[in-house]
Design a protein around this motif. Structure first.
Motif, PDB file in Angstrom:
ATOM      1  N   ALA A 142       1.123   0.750   2.332  1.00  0.00           N
ATOM      2  CA  ALA A 142       0.403  -0.433   2.786  1.00  0.00           C
ATOM      3  C   ALA A 142      -0.194  -0.184   4.162  1.00  0.00           C
ATOM      4  N   SER A 143      -1.425  -0.636   4.311  1.00  0.00           N
ATOM      5  CA  SER A 143      -2.117  -0.534   5.590  1.00  0.00           C
ATOM      6  C   SER A 143      -2.509  -1.931   6.039  1.00  0.00           C
ATOM      7  N   PHE A 144      -3.137  -2.004   7.186  1.00  0.00           N
ATOM      8  CA  PHE A 144      -3.661  -3.277   7.670  1.00  0.00           C
ATOM      9  C   PHE A 144      -4.570  -3.901   6.613  1.00  0.00           C
ATOM     10  N   PHE A 145      -5.300  -3.079   5.864  1.00  0.00           N
ATOM     11  CA  PHE A 145      -6.253  -3.586   4.879  1.00  0.00           C
ATOM     12  C   PHE A 145      -5.552  -4.283   3.706  1.00  0.00           C
ATOM     13  N   HIS A 146      -4.355  -3.844   3.361  1.00  0.00           N
ATOM     14  CA  HIS A 146      -3.583  -4.550   2.334  1.00  0.00           C
ATOM     15  C   HIS A 146      -3.223  -5.945   2.851  1.00  0.00           C
ATOM     16  N   GLY A 147      -2.852  -6.024   4.122  1.00  0.00           N
ATOM     17  CA  GLY A 147      -2.579  -7.322   4.737  1.00  0.00           C
ATOM     18  C   GLY A 147      -3.831  -8.173   4.825  1.00  0.00           C
ATOM     19  N   LEU A 154     -10.303  -1.697   1.537  1.00  0.00           N
ATOM     20  CA  LEU A 154     -11.367  -2.354   2.299  1.00  0.00           C
ATOM     21  C   LEU A 154     -12.635  -2.468   1.450  1.00  0.00           C
ATOM     22  N   VAL A 155     -12.946  -1.430   0.709  1.00  0.00           N
ATOM     23  CA  VAL A 155     -14.117  -1.452  -0.174  1.00  0.00           C
ATOM     24  C   VAL A 155     -13.962  -2.567  -1.223  1.00  0.00           C
ATOM     25  N   ILE A 156     -12.765  -2.702  -1.773  1.00  0.00           N
ATOM     26  CA  ILE A 156     -12.525  -3.740  -2.779  1.00  0.00           C
ATOM     27  C   ILE A 156     -12.623  -5.129  -2.141  1.00  0.00           C
ATOM     28  N   ILE A 157     -12.098  -5.280  -0.917  1.00  0.00           N
ATOM     29  CA  ILE A 157     -12.209  -6.572  -0.222  1.00  0.00           C
ATOM     30  C   ILE A 157     -13.680  -6.934  -0.032  1.00  0.00           C
ATOM     31  N   ILE A 158     -14.473  -5.992   0.438  1.00  0.00           N
ATOM     32  CA  ILE A 158     -15.903  -6.239   0.658  1.00  0.00           C
ATOM     33  C   ILE A 158     -16.586  -6.579  -0.665  1.00  0.00           C
ATOM     34  N   ALA A 159     -16.269  -5.822  -1.705  1.00  0.00           N
ATOM     35  CA  ALA A 159     -16.866  -6.093  -3.019  1.00  0.00           C
ATOM     36  C   ALA A 159     -16.467  -7.479  -3.524  1.00  0.00           C
ATOM     37  N   ALA A 203      -5.793  -5.224  -7.756  1.00  0.00           N
ATOM     38  CA  ALA A 203      -6.101  -3.917  -7.155  1.00  0.00           C
ATOM     39  C   ALA A 203      -5.080  -3.545  -6.088  1.00  0.00           C
ATOM     40  N   VAL A 204      -4.689  -4.500  -5.274  1.00  0.00           N
ATOM     41  CA  VAL A 204      -3.707  -4.230  -4.214  1.00  0.00           C
ATOM     42  C   VAL A 204      -2.355  -3.868  -4.820  1.00  0.00           C
TER      43      VAL A 204
END
Length: 181
Positions: free
Chosen positions: A63-68, A5-10, A52-53
């Motif tokens: 894998a979590s929801f955040f990977h999706g 999630l941090v990487i997605i936001i970044a 990163a994923v």
């Protein structure tokens, strides 16, 4: 906080930083080539996220929801990224380079744009599904990728809602407020 999630936001912040810097270079500093290079860097942000994923999952992560969500981010970025940059470019050109004012769309023009967005959503869904499939195949362990399976129905719902949106504007075109008085 979840590291993905941090990487997605970044990456989302990075995308818009490259867009803004590119447009500032293009219109404020009058450095068109520099602006183009900065705008061309936006896909690099997508590659960073995908890398990163994959690294996270290959290192044994579950894998979590955040990977999706990362896969969805990538699909949207590829399908809608050019449109978002073009939208920002038009607003910057108007504000800083005496370009034409952005035009609100109504009637058949808005309807056509709704159908183009439905097609873009179809592309985003296909890309997202492909990335999810790739992640599931790379990990090759259903116990670690179960959360990714739950993203597929969300993609279907999103696509159907976008189709309903386009159909609704085909049947009832968006009218200018002054046209309804």
């Amino acid at each position: 906080m979840n590291p993905i999630l941090v990487i997605i936001i970044a990456c989302e912040i990075g995308f818009w930083v490259f867009v803004v810097l590119g447009l500032v270079a293009r219109y404020v500093l009058r450095r068109r080539r520099t602006g183009t290079v900065l705008l061309a860097m936006t896909p690099v942000v997508d590659l960073v996220l995908l890398t990163a994923v994959i690294i996270n999952l290959q290192a044994g992560g579950t894998a979590s929801f955040f990977h999706g969500l990362a896969a969805l981010y990538l699909g949207v970025s590829v399908a809608y990224g050019h449109k978002m940059v073009r939208w920002a470019d038009g607003h910057f050109a108007y504000r800083f380079a005496h370009g034409p004012a952005p035009v609100k769309r109504y009637g058949p023009v808005y309807t056509r744009e709704s159908w183009k967005d439905a097609a873009r959503t179809g592309v985003a869904v296909a890309i997202t599904a492909g990335i999810l499939w790739l992640l599931i195949a790379v990990v090759a362990d259903p116990r670690r990728t179960g959360a990714l399976q739950g993203i597929f129905p969300i993609l279907g719902i999103w696509f159907v809602l976008d189709l309903i949106w386009a159909i609704s504007y085909t049947l009832w075109p968006k009218q200018h407020l002054s046209a309804t008085k």
